[in-house]
Design an enzyme around this catalytic site. Sequence first.
Site, PDB file in Angstrom:
ATOM      1  N   GLU A 153       5.804   2.704 -11.668  1.00 34.98           N
ATOM      2  CA  GLU A 153       6.168   1.823 -10.556  1.00 34.98           C
ATOM      3  C   GLU A 153       7.453   1.040 -10.785  1.00 34.98           C
ATOM      4  OE1 GLU A 153       2.488  -0.331  -9.811  1.00 34.98           O
ATOM      5  OE2 GLU A 153       1.431   1.526  -9.308  1.00 34.98           O
ATOM      6  N   ASN A 194       6.067   7.526 -12.290  1.00 32.32           N
ATOM      7  CA  ASN A 194       4.963   7.484 -11.333  1.00 32.32           C
ATOM      8  C   ASN A 194       5.152   6.270 -10.425  1.00 32.32           C
ATOM      9  OD1 ASN A 194       2.175   8.420 -10.618  1.00 32.32           O
ATOM     10  ND2 ASN A 194       1.543   6.411 -11.406  1.00 32.32           N
ATOM     11  N   HIS A 230      -1.857   6.284  -2.451  1.00 28.29           N
ATOM     12  CA  HIS A 230      -2.880   5.332  -1.987  1.00 28.29           C
ATOM     13  C   HIS A 230      -2.697   5.192  -0.479  1.00 28.29           C
ATOM     14  CE1 HIS A 230      -4.157   4.348  -6.014  1.00 28.29           C
ATOM     15  NE2 HIS A 230      -2.916   4.104  -6.365  1.00 28.29           N
ATOM     16  N   GLU A 258      -2.939   9.493  -7.833  1.00 29.12           N
ATOM     17  CA  GLU A 258      -3.943   8.422  -7.653  1.00 29.12           C
ATOM     18  C   GLU A 258      -4.500   8.426  -6.236  1.00 29.12           C
ATOM     19  OE1 GLU A 258      -2.358   4.611  -8.922  1.00 29.12           O
ATOM     20  OE2 GLU A 258      -1.394   5.482 -10.668  1.00 29.12           O
ATOM     21  N   ASP A 260      -6.272   8.092  -2.911  1.00 32.34           N
ATOM     22  CA  ASP A 260      -7.413   7.551  -2.187  1.00 32.34           C
ATOM     23  C   ASP A 260      -6.959   7.299  -0.757  1.00 32.34           C
ATOM     24  OD1 ASP A 260      -6.058   5.031  -2.573  1.00 32.34           O
ATOM     25  OD2 ASP A 260      -7.305   4.588  -4.327  1.00 32.34           O
TER      26      ASP A 260
HETATM   27  O1  9MR Z   1      -7.588   1.062 -11.103  1.00 32.37           O
HETATM   28  C1  9MR Z   1      -6.899   0.028 -11.755  1.00 32.37           C
HETATM   29  C2  9MR Z   1      -7.681  -1.252 -11.591  1.00 32.37           C
HETATM   30  O2  9MR Z   1      -8.888  -1.170 -12.296  1.00 32.37           O
HETATM   31  C3  9MR Z   1      -6.881  -2.422 -12.075  1.00 32.37           C
HETATM   32  O3  9MR Z   1      -7.557  -3.586 -11.741  1.00 32.37           O
HETATM   33  C4  9MR Z   1      -5.516  -2.413 -11.414  1.00 32.37           C
HETATM   34  C5  9MR Z   1      -4.673  -3.569 -11.852  1.00 32.37           C
HETATM   35  O4  9MR Z   1      -3.345  -3.381 -11.504  1.00 32.37           O
HETATM   36  O5  9MR Z   1      -4.877  -1.192 -11.721  1.00 32.37           O
HETATM   37  C6  9MR Z   1      -5.532  -0.132 -11.156  1.00 32.37           C
HETATM   38  O6  9MR Z   1      -4.802   1.055 -11.249  1.00 32.37           O
HETATM   39  C7  9MR Z   1      -3.487   1.043 -10.710  1.00 32.37           C
HETATM   40  C8  9MR Z   1      -2.689   2.051 -11.474  1.00 32.37           C
HETATM   41  O7  9MR Z   1      -2.718   1.749 -12.839  1.00 32.37           O
HETATM   42  C9  9MR Z   1      -1.258   2.105 -10.994  1.00 32.37           C
HETATM   43  N1  9MR Z   1      -1.190   2.313  -9.594  1.00 32.37           N
HETATM   44  C10 9MR Z   1      -2.011   1.453  -8.760  1.00 32.37           C
HETATM   45  C11 9MR Z   1      -3.447   1.457  -9.238  1.00 32.37           C
HETATM   46  C12 9MR Z   1      -4.302   0.574  -8.349  1.00 32.37           C
HETATM   47  O8  9MR Z   1      -3.951  -0.756  -8.484  1.00 32.37           O
END
Ligand code: 9MR
Length: 459
Positions: A153, A194, A230, A258, A260
């Site tokens: 990111e 990513n 997402h 990722e 969803d």
């Molecule tokens: O799924 C992850 C969640 O458990 C955490 O709380 C969150 C904190 O930022 O991160 C989530 O995963 C993220 C991923 O690492 C990067 N892209 C966005 C995802 C959703 O926030």
Amino acid sequence: MSAAAAVVAAGALVVAGLGAHAGAAAGSSLKDLAEAKGIYFGTAMTQTDLGNASLTAVAGAQFDMVTPGNEMKWDTVEPSRGTYNFGPGDRIVSFATAHGMRVRGHNLVWHSQLPSWVSSLPTNQVQAAMESHITTTATHYKGQLYAWDVVNEPFNEDGSLRQDAFTAAMGTGYIADALRTAHAADPAAKLYLNDYNIEGIGAKSNAMYSLVQSLKSQGVPIDGVGFEAHFIVGQVPSTLTANLQRFAALGVDVAVTELDDRIQLPANSTALAQQATDYSNVVKACLAVSRCVGVSQWGVGDADSWIPSAFPGYGAATLYDNSYQPKPAFEATATALGGTPGTPTPTPTPTDPGGASCKVTDAVNTWNTGLTENITITNTGSTALAHWALAFTLPGGQAITSGWNATYSPTSGNVTATNVSYNGTLAAGASTTIGFQATHTGNAAAPAAFALNGAACSR
Ligand code: 9MR
């Protein structure tokens, strides 16, 4: 769904009555269908997930790629400078290995889930800290991972570079430096950038495109771009395929990392049908681009998704409902992967503890403030384990102070004991004994809820 054709029992797909539909398609798992098309189908999993037998049954049966949800992030791996904690990530790798799944490492450098010691460093120390974090982490997992999200990111929505500790110290150059450092540590892992909101053509994906073009032209080791995906139901960008294609044309792999697709709750049948179309469109986009290597969803089921907490009022974003029953999006995904439309979707059932592939016997010796516990684990399944992780719950007030023949983490509550180097292999029918010493505050009872590689154990 016709009862005759396919059921999942204890995580294993049992297909009957295929008739004219015999072949890879009918009633097959997502991973089998994906592999027949030359791609993978993955999911994110967290350490907590490993103790959920319903979840692990689905994960082991349906997915062939795992991304640790949090366990390889900087705040977990190096919470204070030079102190490394690989236990959580190792447990995800063990589960994956035990289930024939590959692993996408996630992630090495990210502004978020970054321990505060990094952002508090004097600017002139950040590069050294970043390089040692990458080198130590990628070396630890060397040879065990399919890919690394090296930088996660990096962009703002308008395509400008996100300002963080890394840009403050190194400007844009931190990205090339991170990729080169990761490549030196694990030359076989595919190295990715990513990001989210880069799935369609727009300012943010244009910025990523220019960055990848520039990295390629400088000979920086970059192998792929991850498109998080997402999505909001009904809003999959129409330029998804064209966008994946233009990145692939730069000479990198692309992956949906990722996925969803969130729905305003309660999800009605119209929304679930649109979600099925959305999932299908994403899979078709990946299949249409020869360098698209796979699709991963973010969390196994709706109960495991980050969406309800991040977007209150939204949820129902994955292929499985809160009880791990497949949703319309599951069948649409299977069909897009080449499954036969209308064939039953596998119905996962929670692993029956009576059918578990492990047995535990344990003995506790107690005194007023302490105890020792010896645990014998037997692999009652029919296949050998190459690694194992035994999850269990310690009674309240107990804290492990030392252990033998396994590493224990955390030391209270929901603990996972992971094999050490000399006892990871557990042949079918074989047993191994581990143990620990703990303090207690009055409750010296034995642990509960033993599960080996995610499957509940009998006692
Ligand atoms: O799924 C992850 C969640 O458990 C955490 O709380 C969150 C904190 O930022 O991160 C989530 O995963 C993220 C991923 O690492 C990067 N892209 C966005 C995802 C959703 O926030």
